[in-house]
Design a protein around this motif. Structure first.
Motif, PDB file in Angstrom:
ATOM      1  N   ARG A  50      24.128  45.443  10.803  1.00  0.00           N
ATOM      2  CA  ARG A  50      25.211  44.533  11.152  1.00  0.00           C
ATOM      3  C   ARG A  50      25.143  44.218  12.648  1.00  0.00           C
ATOM      4  NH1 ARG A  50      27.531  47.314   6.639  1.00  0.00           N
ATOM      5  NH2 ARG A  50      28.503  45.808   5.216  1.00  0.00           N
ATOM      6  N   PRO A  51      25.751  43.117  13.073  1.00  0.00           N
ATOM      7  CA  PRO A  51      25.578  42.669  14.453  1.00  0.00           C
ATOM      8  C   PRO A  51      25.986  43.692  15.507  1.00  0.00           C
ATOM      9  CG  PRO A  51      26.518  40.913  13.134  1.00  0.00           C
ATOM     10  CD  PRO A  51      26.515  42.142  12.268  1.00  0.00           C
ATOM     11  N   ASP A  52      26.990  44.547  15.214  1.00  0.00           N
ATOM     12  CA  ASP A  52      27.428  45.525  16.208  1.00  0.00           C
ATOM     13  C   ASP A  52      26.552  46.779  16.219  1.00  0.00           C
ATOM     14  OD1 ASP A  52      28.186  46.786  13.864  1.00  0.00           O
ATOM     15  OD2 ASP A  52      30.345  46.713  14.275  1.00  0.00           O
ATOM     16  N   GLU A  53      25.585  46.855  15.294  1.00  0.00           N
ATOM     17  CA  GLU A  53      24.652  47.986  15.206  1.00  0.00           C
ATOM     18  C   GLU A  53      25.385  49.328  15.143  1.00  0.00           C
ATOM     19  OE1 GLU A  53      20.556  47.104  17.103  1.00  0.00           O
ATOM     20  OE2 GLU A  53      22.003  46.489  18.616  1.00  0.00           O
ATOM     21  N   ARG A  54      26.519  49.337  14.450  1.00  0.00           N
ATOM     22  CA  ARG A  54      27.302  50.564  14.394  1.00  0.00           C
ATOM     23  C   ARG A  54      26.644  51.641  13.544  1.00  0.00           C
ATOM     24  NH1 ARG A  54      30.276  46.857  11.306  1.00  0.00           N
ATOM     25  NH2 ARG A  54      30.712  47.439   9.131  1.00  0.00           N
ATOM     26  N   HIS A  55      25.694  51.263  12.727  1.00  0.00           N
ATOM     27  CA  HIS A  55      24.901  52.256  11.989  1.00  0.00           C
ATOM     28  C   HIS A  55      23.425  51.914  12.154  1.00  0.00           C
ATOM     29  CE1 HIS A  55      25.574  49.076   9.059  1.00  0.00           C
ATOM     30  NE2 HIS A  55      26.836  49.452   8.873  1.00  0.00           N
ATOM     31  N   ILE A  56      22.877  51.046  11.329  1.00  0.00           N
ATOM     32  CA  ILE A  56      21.473  50.656  11.478  1.00  0.00           C
ATOM     33  C   ILE A  56      21.307  49.770  12.707  1.00  0.00           C
ATOM     34  CG2 ILE A  56      19.579  49.350  10.433  1.00  0.00           C
ATOM     35  CD1 ILE A  56      20.059  52.014   9.082  1.00  0.00           C
ATOM     36  N   ARG A  57      20.407  50.170  13.589  1.00  0.00           N
ATOM     37  CA  ARG A  57      20.059  49.352  14.747  1.00  0.00           C
ATOM     38  C   ARG A  57      18.892  48.452  14.376  1.00  0.00           C
ATOM     39  NH1 ARG A  57      19.919  54.849  18.280  1.00  0.00           N
ATOM     40  NH2 ARG A  57      22.181  55.141  18.543  1.00  0.00           N
ATOM     41  N   TYR A  58      18.775  47.337  15.089  1.00  0.00           N
ATOM     42  CA  TYR A  58      17.680  46.428  14.773  1.00  0.00           C
ATOM     43  C   TYR A  58      16.322  47.117  14.938  1.00  0.00           C
ATOM     44  CZ  TYR A  58      21.172  42.734  14.614  1.00  0.00           C
ATOM     45  OH  TYR A  58      22.263  41.973  14.285  1.00  0.00           O
ATOM     46  N   GLN A  59      16.199  47.984  15.936  1.00  0.00           N
ATOM     47  CA  GLN A  59      14.932  48.694  16.119  1.00  0.00           C
ATOM     48  C   GLN A  59      14.628  49.617  14.942  1.00  0.00           C
ATOM     49  OE1 GLN A  59      12.595  48.181  18.513  1.00  0.00           O
ATOM     50  NE2 GLN A  59      11.361  49.539  17.227  1.00  0.00           N
ATOM     51  N   ASP A  60      15.676  50.146  14.309  1.00  0.00           N
ATOM     52  CA  ASP A  60      15.471  50.994  13.130  1.00  0.00           C
ATOM     53  C   ASP A  60      14.697  50.252  12.048  1.00  0.00           C
ATOM     54  OD1 ASP A  60      16.921  53.161  14.167  1.00  0.00           O
ATOM     55  OD2 ASP A  60      18.810  52.421  13.346  1.00  0.00           O
ATOM     56  N   VAL A  61      14.986  48.973  11.896  1.00  0.00           N
ATOM     57  CA  VAL A  61      14.329  48.187  10.852  1.00  0.00           C
ATOM     58  C   VAL A  61      12.827  48.127  11.105  1.00  0.00           C
ATOM     59  CG1 VAL A  61      14.213  45.928   9.737  1.00  0.00           C
ATOM     60  CG2 VAL A  61      16.431  46.849  10.459  1.00  0.00           C
TER      61      VAL A  61
END
Length: 244
Positions: A50-61
């Motif tokens: 999600r945009p706020d990266e409250r759990h999965i961060r974009y780098q995690d992907v």
């Protein structure tokens, strides 16, 4: 009753990321947990950034894409340009398009595939042209399933919250709209996934009775069960629910 031993289990690891983010650092290690899930029998890994990266961060992907060997499913709101670019950059096995609002805690409704038909046709084509299988998150409404088929999507994912809520009251009635939706999906040659609030209490009945069920995506309940049973035992128990 339809036996579906080949329904795949995709584990949503959002809650692992939530726990990690609560203290900073890298404990628990999201990528290692995903690899453990695979080694314990999971046939897929799901994330919902999600945009706020409250759990999965974009780098995690990016990190997960580079590490895992099973199917990779990225869920999210395709009306966010950054999400579109993230998916296209990683080319997962599947993208599941969900009509989330900004800041939404969790997904709570499917697409209105009638109202959004033209938009969905265009965005489905964007991902398919990149070689990504597309699934649309929909409510168990035959009209929405029929309209989903006109968008060119490969699959739909039935939103199963109402089934889970009503299962203990009357499981037959709880299942009825899903059975109807599944039959429409079969007639339209749509692949069928399901997810949201499925757990060790209600999963077997759903999987046994929904024809053509290809995949379930489970996160919150599975991670909660793992606190008591351990991750390996929990995954095996969920897999057992899908075997008979």
């Amino acid at each position: 009753m339809t036996e579906l031993p080949h329904t795949k289990l995709s584990i949503n690891v959002n809650k692992i990321a939530t726990l990690r983010n609560s203290r900073g650092g890298n404990n628990p290690d999201l990528v290692q947990t995903a690899l453990n899930c695979e080694s314990f029998g999971a046939q897929g890994i799901t994330v919902h950034p999600r945009p706020d990266e409250r759990h999965i961060r974009y780098q995690d992907v990016f990190d997960l894409k580079a590490a895992i060997a099973t199917e990779f499913n990225i869920e999210g709101n395709c009306q966010e340009e950054k999400f579109i670019q993230l998916v296209l950059a990683n080319k997962p096995t599947q993208v599941t398009l969900v009509p989330d609002a900004l800041g939404q805690i969790t997904s709570n409704h499917g697409w209105d595939t009638i109202k959004n038909q033209e938009y969905l046709k265009d965005i489905v084509a964007v991902f398919q042209e990149a070689g990504i299988r597309v699934s649309l998150f929909v409510d168990p409404d035959p009209r929405m399933v029929e309209a989903a088929a006109t968008t060119g999507t490969d699959r739909i994912e039935l939103y199963t919250e109402s089934y889970a809520t009503n299962y203990l009251l009357n499981k037959e009635l709880a299942l009825t709209p899903y059975l109807q939706a599944a039959k429409v999906a079969q007639q339209a040659s749509l692949g069928l996934n399901a997810g949201h609030d499925l757990d060790l209490h209600n999963l077997r009945y759903f999987a046994q009775n929904i024809p053509g069920l290809l995949e379930v995506s489970i996160g919150h309940a599975l991670i909660c069960d793992a606190l008591y049973l351990g991750l390996e035992v929990t995954i095996q128990r969920y897999l057992d629910q899908l075997k008979s």
